[in-house]
Design an enzyme around this catalytic site. Structure first.
Site, PDB file in Angstrom:
ATOM      1  N   TRP A  32       0.848  -1.195   0.000  1.00  0.00           N
ATOM      2  CA  TRP A  32       0.000   0.000   0.000  1.00  0.00           C
ATOM      3  C   TRP A  32       0.878   1.238   0.000  1.00  0.00           C
ATOM      4  CZ3 TRP A  32      -4.628  -1.023  -1.449  1.00  0.00           C
ATOM      5  CH2 TRP A  32      -5.588  -0.002  -1.469  1.00  0.00           C
TER       6      TRP A  32
ATOM      7  N   ASP B 183      -0.144  11.051  -0.241  1.00  0.00           N
ATOM      8  CA  ASP B 183      -1.207  12.058  -0.175  1.00  0.00           C
ATOM      9  C   ASP B 183      -2.565  11.407   0.093  1.00  0.00           C
ATOM     10  OD1 ASP B 183      -1.544  10.836  -2.702  1.00  0.00           O
ATOM     11  OD2 ASP B 183      -2.392  12.665  -3.546  1.00  0.00           O
TER      12      ASP B 183
ATOM     13  N   GLU C  80      -3.607   8.651  -2.030  1.00  0.00           N
ATOM     14  CA  GLU C  80      -2.771   7.452  -1.858  1.00  0.00           C
ATOM     15  C   GLU C  80      -1.894   7.156  -3.069  1.00  0.00           C
ATOM     16  OE1 GLU C  80      -6.244   4.688  -0.690  1.00  0.00           O
ATOM     17  OE2 GLU C  80      -4.967   4.794   1.089  1.00  0.00           O
ATOM     18  N   GLU C  81      -1.509   8.204  -3.784  1.00  0.00           N
ATOM     19  CA  GLU C  81      -0.748   7.987  -5.016  1.00  0.00           C
ATOM     20  C   GLU C  81       0.633   8.625  -4.989  1.00  0.00           C
ATOM     21  OE1 GLU C  81      -3.424   9.727  -7.824  1.00  0.00           O
ATOM     22  OE2 GLU C  81      -4.612   7.883  -8.048  1.00  0.00           O
TER      23      GLU C  81
ATOM     24  N   GLU D 218     -18.725   6.737  -5.225  1.00  0.00           N
ATOM     25  CA  GLU D 218     -17.513   7.552  -5.159  1.00  0.00           C
ATOM     26  C   GLU D 218     -17.479   8.550  -6.307  1.00  0.00           C
ATOM     27  OE1 GLU D 218     -13.599   5.843  -6.459  1.00  0.00           O
ATOM     28  OE2 GLU D 218     -13.093   6.137  -4.334  1.00  0.00           O
TER      29      GLU D 218
END
Ligand SMILES: *[C@@H]1O[C@H](CO)[C@@H](O)[C@H](O)[C@H]1NC(C)=O
Ligand SMILES: *[C@@H]1O[C@H](CO)[C@@H](O)[C@H](O)[C@H]1NC(C)=O
Ligand SMILES: *[C@@H]1O[C@H](CO)[C@@H](O)[C@H](O)[C@H]1NC(C)=O
Ligand SMILES: *[C@@H]1O[C@H](CO)[C@@H](O)[C@H](O)[C@H]1NC(C)=O
Ligand SMILES: *[C@@H]1O[C@H](CO)[C@@H](O)[C@H](O)[C@H]1NC(C)=O
Length: 629
Positions: free
Chosen positions: A149, A205, A208-209, A431
């Protein structure tokens, strides 16, 4: 919550008399009112359905665990994220304080769950040195997620602190200070300690990238340190590491400003413009209803945040088919950032509501301030809404103020109407929604989407959250310094969390101790030592500490590993420099202060080396008073 009925009565009545930009909106506005009235209870139920243990769509989740979405595959979101959960619970705490008493058991469950989550060992590390708190996501049964992750993510701890502080402040005002001291403060203190120690390191961030420094994360860090220190003071505690780091975090926050907009990610190179809903979310989550249009804390009505709102929302005008044909100055569908390829890169509900929410916040602030200032930075934003608007200060009794308020309200409602248009008739919020035809996409029933709709609707109705004392926290130090301070980490076991007036029961054990002491004062394993050094310096000079052990840099004075003292309490009367460093209880070491001039030259204190042995008692902090020699 405060009420702003007056403003919105005013803005509504204006739609019939103001200039052309707002004419013809009454029908749309009243159908938006009706939709929000029916959608709000659906959204609140949508949030509660995704929270364990009783949530209809969170089967298997422990009590107080927020599931990001019931979607188990494609995408797999049936996990709990510290960030999402904190943002959701900040909303629920605000709703509770506004009068929804039934939410308190969920808040208590959340706090109990976070006590467990904080103590988990996982791929990011453990609670012992705080690193484990940077772990972004967990299994819903409160076990560690160990797959690959983007980690660590440093926004989780400060956002969680902010959610808990909101509830803690309510408890203090309700006379339940002992609950805060026994249970909430140790949890909040862990998150504040993490924030003070690691804010100046890169991490992933909120999307998550990107591994770098994220505007959203740094702003969340600043806010938590500021209100954490105030909470500490209100319960007879202190947070010296909050106080030493907050001005430096704020200083760093300024470096994301490009001159026209915020570059969302720095200390990285991902080949993007940096225009990102990250920064709009920052303005709404750092909204303080008691302050003016302050650029430093990026308030929603600040010139920078308005200029940024235009740049970010404009970046989506040409890339989504559903936005084609929509004129400049009219609301559009908003996504995360224009280069997004996740699920083919579509608009997000929570990004679109955020664009509305920033403007509702700004309307609240202008009403309080009693004027709108148009300047060269924010003029392009206003000129889209009212062409020909020129720089000036427009007081609340001026026609321009009235027209601008009405135009911004109408523009904000436009973003909510986009969400309304692309929400299916059952009110479910996924989303994303398709850039081609607006149909829902990606994870269904995203908890954060529901929470985002609710907070935007609250602001639209003039319901605002409590202040986080931003007014006293916007002064920049003379120089931005790389820095860090360590606090205290301790594990908390909430055997049962009190709500209402019942009696609290909780045990606090300090991380790493297996003390069998039955006293109410367990021996501290870690002690925060506050070094106070009286040193008369000249402008441009800074004071540092180094010493014989790793926490003090092993006598190192290299730029990157310097441990800086803070001068934010320095005055002519008290030439105080200070820093807090945490050591294991009983540690002995030698140390010395040195100063660095603006030319980079190092000047040492005279010999001999200083020495100190950290106490080994139940106290988790102590003070060392020194004077430059
Ligand atoms: C640390 O802070 C300094 C001073 O603000 C800044 O120049 C640097 O980029 C920061 N680094 C990280 C990783 O936050
Ligand atoms: C993130 O970037 C830093 C350097 O900026 C690097 O040291 C670290 O290993 C990176 N982390 C990951 C998980 O890629
Ligand atoms: C502090 O001292 C300097 C130099 O003596 C003086 O110029 C300045 O006005 C003083 N500031 C305050 C707040 O007294
Ligand atoms: C202070 O400590 C440093 C590093 O161990 C050592 O080199 C130096 O000699 C010490 N100074 C005195 C006066 O003992
Ligand atoms: C350090 O200085 C402060 C302020 O002068 C004083 O209150 C405190 O007692 C001192 N502490 C120690 C350990 O000398």
């Amino acid at each position: 919550m405060l009420s702003l009925k007056k403003l919105f009565v005013l803005a509504t009545s204006l739609t019939s008399i103001a200039g052309s930009p707002v004419q013809g909106k009454r029908q749309a506005s009243s159908s938006l009112d009706a939709w929000l009235t029916s959608e709000s209870p659906i959204a609140l139920q949508g949030v509660l359905d995704n929270i364990g243990a009783g949530g209809a769509k969170a089967v298997g989740a422990k009590a107080g665990i927020v599931v990001a979405s019931p979607s188990q595959n494609d995408p797999p979101y049936f996990y709990t994220w510290t960030r999402d959960a904190a943002l959701v619970f900040k909303l629920l705490v605000d709703e509770f304080i506004a009068g929804d008493a039934a939410l308190e058991t969920h808040i208590a469950d959340y706090i109990g769950a976070q006590a467990v989550i904080q103590g988990l060992d996982g791929p990011s590390g453990t609670l012992g040195d705080g690193q484990g708190l940077g772990e972004p996501k967990f299994n819903v049964d409160e076990t560690a997620f160990t797959g690959n992750w983007g980690r660590p993510q440093r926004d989780g701890p400060p956002l969680r602190a902010t959610a808990m502080i909101a509830y803690a402040k309510y408890l203090v005002s309700a006379g339940r200070t002992s609950t805060v001291l026994d249970l909430l403060w140790p949890l909040v203190r862990n998150d504040l300690s993490y924030t003070a120690q690691y804010w100046n390191q890169t991490g992933f961030d909120l999307w998550e990238e990107v591994n770098g420094s994220s505007f959203f994360t740094i702003a969340a860090s600043h806010r938590a340190l500021v209100e954490g220190s105030a909470l500490a003071a209100s319960i007879g505690q202190s947070c010296s590491y909050c106080d030493s780091q907050a001005p430096q975090v704020l200083c760093f926050l300024q470096s994301f400003w490009t001159g026209q907009y915020v570059n969302a990610n720095i200390n990285t190179n991902v080949g993007r413009t940096g225009k990102d809903a990250n920064s709009i979310l920052t303005s709404i989550h750092n909204f303080d209803p008691t302050v003016t249009c302050d650029d430093q804390t990026f308030q929603p009505c600040s010139s920078r945040a308005l200029a940024n709102h235009k740049q970010v929302t404009d970046s989506f005008r040409s890339i989504y088919s559903i936005n084609s044909g929509i004129a400049q100055g009219q609301a559009v569908a908003v996504g995360r950032y224009s280069e997004d390829v996740y699920q083919n890169g579509n608009p997000w509900y929570l990004a679109t509501t955020a664009a509305a929410e920033q403007l509702y916040d700004a309307l609240y602030q202008w009403d309080k301030v009693g004027s709108i200032t148009v300047d060269t930075v924010n003029a392009p934003f206003f000129q889209d809404l009212l062409p020909g608007t020129t720089s000036g200060i427009y007081p609340s009794d001026s026609a321009t103020f009235t027209s601008l308020m009405a135009a911004v309200k109408s523009y904000a409602d436009g973003f909510m109407s986009i969400v309304q248009n692309y929400t299916p008739s059952n009110g479910a919020l996924a989303e994303q929604y398709s850039k081609a035809d607006g149909s829902p996409l990606s994870a269904e029933d995203l908890t954060w989407s529901y929470a985002a709709l609710l907070s935007a609707n609250d602001r639209r109705n003039g319901n605002v959250p409590a202040s986080w004392l931003a007014a006293g926290a916007n002064v920049l130090p003379s120089q931005c310094l790389a820095s860090s301070a360590t606090g205290t980490y301790s594990s908390v076991t909430a055997t049962s969390f009190p709500t209402g007036t019942s009696v609290p029961t909780a045990t606090t054990t300090h991380a790493g101790t297996t003390s069998t002491s039955s006293t109410s004062c367990p021996t501290a394993t870690a002690v925060a030592v506050m070094f106070n050094e009286i040193a008369t310096t000249i402008y441009g000079e800074n004071v540092f500490i180094t010493g014989s052990i790793p926490q003090l840099g092993d006598w190192n004075t290299d730029g990157s590993s310097r441990i800086a003292l803070s001068a934010d309490k320095y005055s002519n009367d008290s030439n105080l420099w200070y820093v807090s460093v945490t050591f294991a209880a009983g540690t002995s070491f030698q140390y010395k202060y040195y100063r660095v001039g603006s030319d980079g030259r190092i000047t040492w204190e005279t010999d001999p080396n200083r020495s100190h042995t950290v106490s080994r008692t139940c106290e988790t902090s102590e003070v060392v008073n020194d004077t430059w020699r």
